[in-house]
Scaffold this motif. Structure first.
Motif, PDB file in Angstrom:
ATOM      1  N   ASP A 140       0.821  -1.216   0.000  1.00 17.07           N
ATOM      2  CA  ASP A 140       0.000   0.000   0.000  1.00 17.07           C
ATOM      3  C   ASP A 140       0.854   1.264   0.000  1.00 17.07           C
ATOM      4  O   ASP A 140       0.377   2.357   0.307  1.00 17.07           O
ATOM      5  CB  ASP A 140      -0.944   0.003   1.210  1.00 17.07           C
ATOM      6  N   ASP A 141       2.156   1.100  -0.329  1.00 19.05           N
ATOM      7  CA  ASP A 141       3.129   2.206  -0.407  1.00 19.05           C
ATOM      8  C   ASP A 141       3.482   2.799   0.960  1.00 19.05           C
ATOM      9  O   ASP A 141       4.104   3.858   1.033  1.00 19.05           O
ATOM     10  CB  ASP A 141       2.646   3.327  -1.331  1.00 19.05           C
ATOM     11  N   ALA A 142       3.105   2.132   2.041  1.00 18.97           N
ATOM     12  CA  ALA A 142       3.505   2.579   3.377  1.00 18.97           C
ATOM     13  C   ALA A 142       4.899   2.038   3.694  1.00 18.97           C
ATOM     14  O   ALA A 142       5.332   1.010   3.169  1.00 18.97           O
ATOM     15  CB  ALA A 142       2.501   2.106   4.415  1.00 18.97           C
ATOM     16  N   LYS A 143       5.621   2.746   4.581  1.00 25.37           N
ATOM     17  CA  LYS A 143       6.939   2.329   5.030  1.00 25.37           C
ATOM     18  C   LYS A 143       6.907   2.124   6.542  1.00 25.37           C
ATOM     19  O   LYS A 143       6.462   2.995   7.281  1.00 25.37           O
ATOM     20  CB  LYS A 143       7.999   3.352   4.656  1.00 25.37           C
ATOM     21  N   HIS A 144       7.412   0.970   6.976  1.00 22.46           N
ATOM     22  CA  HIS A 144       7.381   0.610   8.377  1.00 22.46           C
ATOM     23  C   HIS A 144       8.814   0.486   8.888  1.00 22.46           C
ATOM     24  O   HIS A 144       9.610  -0.279   8.334  1.00 22.46           O
ATOM     25  CB  HIS A 144       6.644  -0.716   8.584  1.00 22.46           C
ATOM     26  N   GLY A 145       9.146   1.224   9.946  1.00 19.33           N
ATOM     27  CA  GLY A 145      10.458   1.125  10.564  1.00 19.33           C
ATOM     28  C   GLY A 145      10.421   0.186  11.751  1.00 19.33           C
ATOM     29  O   GLY A 145       9.537   0.281  12.609  1.00 19.33           O
TER      30      GLY A 145
ATOM     31  N   GLU B 219      12.886  -1.700  14.838  1.00 16.43           N
ATOM     32  CA  GLU B 219      14.158  -1.765  15.552  1.00 16.43           C
ATOM     33  C   GLU B 219      14.797  -3.132  15.317  1.00 16.43           C
ATOM     34  O   GLU B 219      14.146  -4.163  15.529  1.00 16.43           O
ATOM     35  CB  GLU B 219      13.933  -1.565  17.048  1.00 16.43           C
ATOM     36  N   PRO B 220      16.072  -3.184  14.889  1.00 20.73           N
ATOM     37  CA  PRO B 220      16.712  -4.484  14.617  1.00 20.73           C
ATOM     38  C   PRO B 220      16.743  -5.419  15.825  1.00 20.73           C
ATOM     39  O   PRO B 220      16.574  -6.625  15.676  1.00 20.73           O
ATOM     40  CB  PRO B 220      18.129  -4.084  14.190  1.00 20.73           C
ATOM     41  N   ALA B 221      16.954  -4.883  17.019  1.00 15.22           N
ATOM     42  CA  ALA B 221      17.120  -5.733  18.198  1.00 15.22           C
ATOM     43  C   ALA B 221      15.803  -6.244  18.762  1.00 15.22           C
ATOM     44  O   ALA B 221      15.736  -7.358  19.287  1.00 15.22           O
ATOM     45  CB  ALA B 221      17.886  -4.984  19.285  1.00 15.22           C
ATOM     46  N   SER B 222      14.738  -5.438  18.649  1.00 16.35           N
ATOM     47  CA  SER B 222      13.492  -5.782  19.328  1.00 16.35           C
ATOM     48  C   SER B 222      12.273  -5.912  18.416  1.00 16.35           C
ATOM     49  O   SER B 222      11.264  -6.491  18.812  1.00 16.35           O
ATOM     50  CB  SER B 222      13.180  -4.720  20.383  1.00 16.35           C
ATOM     51  N   GLY B 223      12.333  -5.337  17.221  1.00 10.53           N
ATOM     52  CA  GLY B 223      11.174  -5.337  16.333  1.00 10.53           C
ATOM     53  C   GLY B 223      10.172  -4.244  16.650  1.00 10.53           C
ATOM     54  O   GLY B 223       9.124  -4.150  15.995  1.00 10.53           O
ATOM     55  N   ARG B 224      10.462  -3.400  17.647  1.00  8.22           N
ATOM     56  CA  ARG B 224       9.551  -2.311  17.983  1.00  8.22           C
ATOM     57  C   ARG B 224       9.484  -1.310  16.836  1.00  8.22           C
ATOM     58  O   ARG B 224      10.467  -1.074  16.119  1.00  8.22           O
ATOM     59  CB  ARG B 224       9.991  -1.605  19.271  1.00  8.22           C
ATOM     60  N   ARG B 225       8.310  -0.697  16.678  1.00  6.89           N
ATOM     61  CA  ARG B 225       8.113   0.280  15.613  1.00  6.89           C
ATOM     62  C   ARG B 225       8.970   1.524  15.854  1.00  6.89           C
ATOM     63  O   ARG B 225       9.141   1.968  16.993  1.00  6.89           O
ATOM     64  CB  ARG B 225       6.648   0.697  15.540  1.00  6.89           C
ATOM     65  N   ARG B 226       9.506   2.072  14.772  1.00  9.78           N
ATOM     66  CA  ARG B 226      10.233   3.325  14.846  1.00  9.78           C
ATOM     67  C   ARG B 226       9.733   4.243  13.735  1.00  9.78           C
ATOM     68  O   ARG B 226       9.633   3.837  12.573  1.00  9.78           O
ATOM     69  CB  ARG B 226      11.737   3.135  14.703  1.00  9.78           C
ATOM     70  N   GLU B 227       9.433   5.469  14.084  1.00 17.76           N
ATOM     71  CA  GLU B 227       8.957   6.426  13.097  1.00 17.76           C
ATOM     72  C   GLU B 227      10.097   6.787  12.140  1.00 17.76           C
ATOM     73  O   GLU B 227      11.225   7.044  12.577  1.00 17.76           O
ATOM     74  CB  GLU B 227       8.432   7.685  13.785  1.00 17.76           C
ATOM     75  N   LEU B 228       9.789   6.817  10.865  1.00 19.86           N
ATOM     76  CA  LEU B 228      10.794   7.110   9.845  1.00 19.86           C
ATOM     77  C   LEU B 228      10.741   8.577   9.441  1.00 19.86           C
ATOM     78  O   LEU B 228       9.650   9.147   9.296  1.00 19.86           O
ATOM     79  CB  LEU B 228      10.572   6.225   8.618  1.00 19.86           C
ATOM     80  N   ALA B 229      11.916   9.161   9.255  1.00 17.88           N
ATOM     81  CA  ALA B 229      11.972  10.542   8.795  1.00 17.88           C
ATOM     82  C   ALA B 229      11.475  10.627   7.358  1.00 17.88           C
ATOM     83  O   ALA B 229      11.705   9.725   6.548  1.00 17.88           O
ATOM     84  CB  ALA B 229      13.401  11.063   8.895  1.00 17.88           C
ATOM     85  N   LYS B 230      10.784  11.695   7.034  1.00 19.75           N
ATOM     86  CA  LYS B 230      10.255  11.872   5.690  1.00 19.75           C
ATOM     87  C   LYS B 230      11.402  11.949   4.683  1.00 19.75           C
ATOM     88  O   LYS B 230      12.353  12.698   4.853  1.00 19.75           O
ATOM     89  CB  LYS B 230       9.417  13.145   5.617  1.00 19.75           C
ATOM     90  N   GLY B 231      11.299  11.140   3.641  1.00 19.36           N
ATOM     91  CA  GLY B 231      12.313  11.138   2.596  1.00 19.36           C
ATOM     92  C   GLY B 231      13.603  10.436   2.973  1.00 19.36           C
ATOM     93  O   GLY B 231      14.608  10.543   2.259  1.00 19.36           O
ATOM     94  N   ALA B 232      13.613   9.697   4.095  1.00 15.04           N
ATOM     95  CA  ALA B 232      14.827   9.001   4.525  1.00 15.04           C
ATOM     96  C   ALA B 232      15.206   7.931   3.508  1.00 15.04           C
ATOM     97  O   ALA B 232      14.360   7.250   2.941  1.00 15.04           O
ATOM     98  CB  ALA B 232      14.601   8.367   5.897  1.00 15.04           C
ATOM     99  N   GLY B 233      16.510   7.799   3.252  1.00 16.27           N
ATOM    100  CA  GLY B 233      16.997   6.825   2.289  1.00 16.27           C
ATOM    101  C   GLY B 233      16.923   5.409   2.829  1.00 16.27           C
ATOM    102  O   GLY B 233      16.787   5.179   4.037  1.00 16.27           O
ATOM    103  N   CYS B 234      17.007   4.453   1.930  1.00 18.47           N
ATOM    104  CA  CYS B 234      16.942   3.040   2.305  1.00 18.47           C
ATOM    105  C   CYS B 234      17.775   2.241   1.312  1.00 18.47           C
ATOM    106  O   CYS B 234      17.447   2.171   0.131  1.00 18.47           O
ATOM    107  CB  CYS B 234      15.493   2.564   2.310  1.00 18.47           C
ATOM    108  N   LYS B 235      18.874   1.657   1.783  1.00 17.54           N
ATOM    109  CA  LYS B 235      19.790   0.938   0.907  1.00 17.54           C
ATOM    110  C   LYS B 235      19.308  -0.494   0.656  1.00 17.54           C
ATOM    111  O   LYS B 235      18.749  -1.129   1.554  1.00 17.54           O
ATOM    112  CB  LYS B 235      21.182   0.898   1.535  1.00 17.54           C
TER     113      LYS B 235
END
Length: 415
Positions: A217-222, A224-240
């Protein structure tokens, strides 16, 4: 002289050398610990939960056998399936010696490359399983193909075409068709955490210290690598790009369709003389881009061209054999590493299987062209490290030297 008894791990089927005097043994492949019963005297002691028993004959016997007891009996036949058969490259006799013989086990994914065991060399991770049966995620040593670990069996929704798998930071991420993410420890394959996204996955990539999942649905979900907790993503943040089951990207490059050419400043679909370019491999760094397509006049033959913006640096047919004996249909794919471009292509005769061609990306010089196998033209994807090409077919991964094109070993069972 004391004799080492060779038997099989009751959990994964890997070779299990039992040394004289040992009362237990740990499998170096799956980590399962088994008690040793040499049959000298009966025992009524209960088997600890989760343990197996390996029964070997007394020293006077000529043949060693094992019996699976305790927890294995509850697992059933499927739970005791052997690990992958790892086959070496042909020797002087032309044979393929099998190092880990077991039931037919298949590799069913695009190879994901990451250093699992910390030896500095990329290892192979991906979905695997038994024919028409249960599937799991497993890791294999990139030096020789031996299994390092495997997860428990995946749920059905985690094995279908809508599921996604990726390696991000120190986690292996599996997202099923219902949007449930399951993380595993990269080093051990042990379950780490789970999270629900609420939508089907599209792409998994690596953000700034965060795992990013793009859903359909074109949404982006952040996460946390260690816990899986949700993290808010900065607008326009890059993703390798991360090592993933997605065939259209890898760390260092991505594959795009002709509709994206203009935006990327590449030649149009029919702009290169004598060639129709349907796709392009675009490295993330400086250097040429590679147009992938077919000959535009006459018989259809796969072609490749290197370009600097819209200037053609070189072009050539992909096949290193008679082009008219090859197939041009199907989706164009390729992989790129260290200035070398590797392109697979199929033969017209299905019994002749698939070949790989390797080009110097700067000059277009053909460095090698080899036959992968004479088995099938079904491929799960291709990945390349600094030293090797990992080409996945319907049931196995063929590991080929990037420098010479020589087959090193095979992970999985050949058809």
């Amino acid at each position: 002289m004391a004799r080492i008894v060779d038997t099989r791990c009751p959990r994964c089927g890997a070779p299990l050398p039992v040394q004289p005097g040992m009362d237990s043994v740990i499998c170096q492949y799956c980590g399962a610990r088994s008690l040793i019963d040499r049959g000298r005297k009966p025992t009524t002691a209960p088997v600890p939960q989760g343990m197996h028993v390996v029964r070997v004959a007394p020293p006077s016997a000529n043949v060693a056998v094992f019996a699976v007891m305790g927890a294995v009996a509850a697992m059933g036949v499927a739970g005791g399936v052997a690990a992958f058969a790892t086959q070496s490259a042909p020797g002087a006799s032309g044979a393929r010696p099998v190092l880990g013989v077991g039931p037919s086990v298949q590799f069913k994914d695009r190879p994901m490359l990451a250093d699992v065991n910390g030896d500095g060399a990329p290892d192979v991770i991906g979905k695997s399983g038994i024919p028409a049966g249960e599937e799991w995620i497993a890791a294999f040593d990139g030096r020789d193909g031996k299994q390092l670990w495997r997860t428990a069996a995946l749920a059905k929704d985690a094995t279908g075409h809508e599921a996604r798998r990726a390696v991000v930071f120190d986690r292996v991420i599996s997202i099923d068709g219902l949007g449930k993410a399951q993380a595993y420890e990269l080093r051990t394959g042990a379950p780490s955490w789970s999270a629900s996204l609420g939508e089907k996955p599209g792409r998994v990539c690596q953000g700034d210290g965060v795992i990013v999942v793009e859903t359909v649905d074109d949404a982006k979900h952040g996460l946390e690598p260690a816990s899986g907790r949700r993290r808010e993503l900065a607008k326009g943040a890059g993703c390798k790009p991360a090592p993933s089951s997605n065939a259209d990207e890898a760390p260092g490059y991505r594959l795009v369709g002709w509709s994206d050419f203009d935006e990327l400043g590449l030649p149009a679909l029919h702009a290169i003389e004598g060639m129709s370019a349907h796709r392009a491999l675009v490295p993330s760094g400086p250097g040429p881009r590679f147009m992938l397509g077919r000959r535009s006049k006459g018989s259809q033959v796969r072609m490749v061209a290197a370009v600097d913006k819209k200037k053609v640096l070189w072009k050539d047919v992909v096949p290193g054999v008679d082009p008219l004996t090859t197939r041009a249909m199907g989706t164009e794919v390729a992989a790129y590493e260290g200035g070398l471009l590797v392109v697979p292509y199929d033969m017209n005769d299905h019994s002749q299987g698939t070949r790989l061609a390797c080009f110097d990306g700067a000059t277009g010089k053909r460095l090698w062209d080899v036959q992968v196998h004479k088995k099938s033209q079904v491929s799960s994807g291709i990945s390349v490290s600094a030293n090797d090409v990992f080409f996945a077919t319907w049931t196995a991964v063929y590991v080929i030297s990037l420098k010479t094109g020589q087959l090193r070993y095979v992970i999985g069972t050949e058809f």
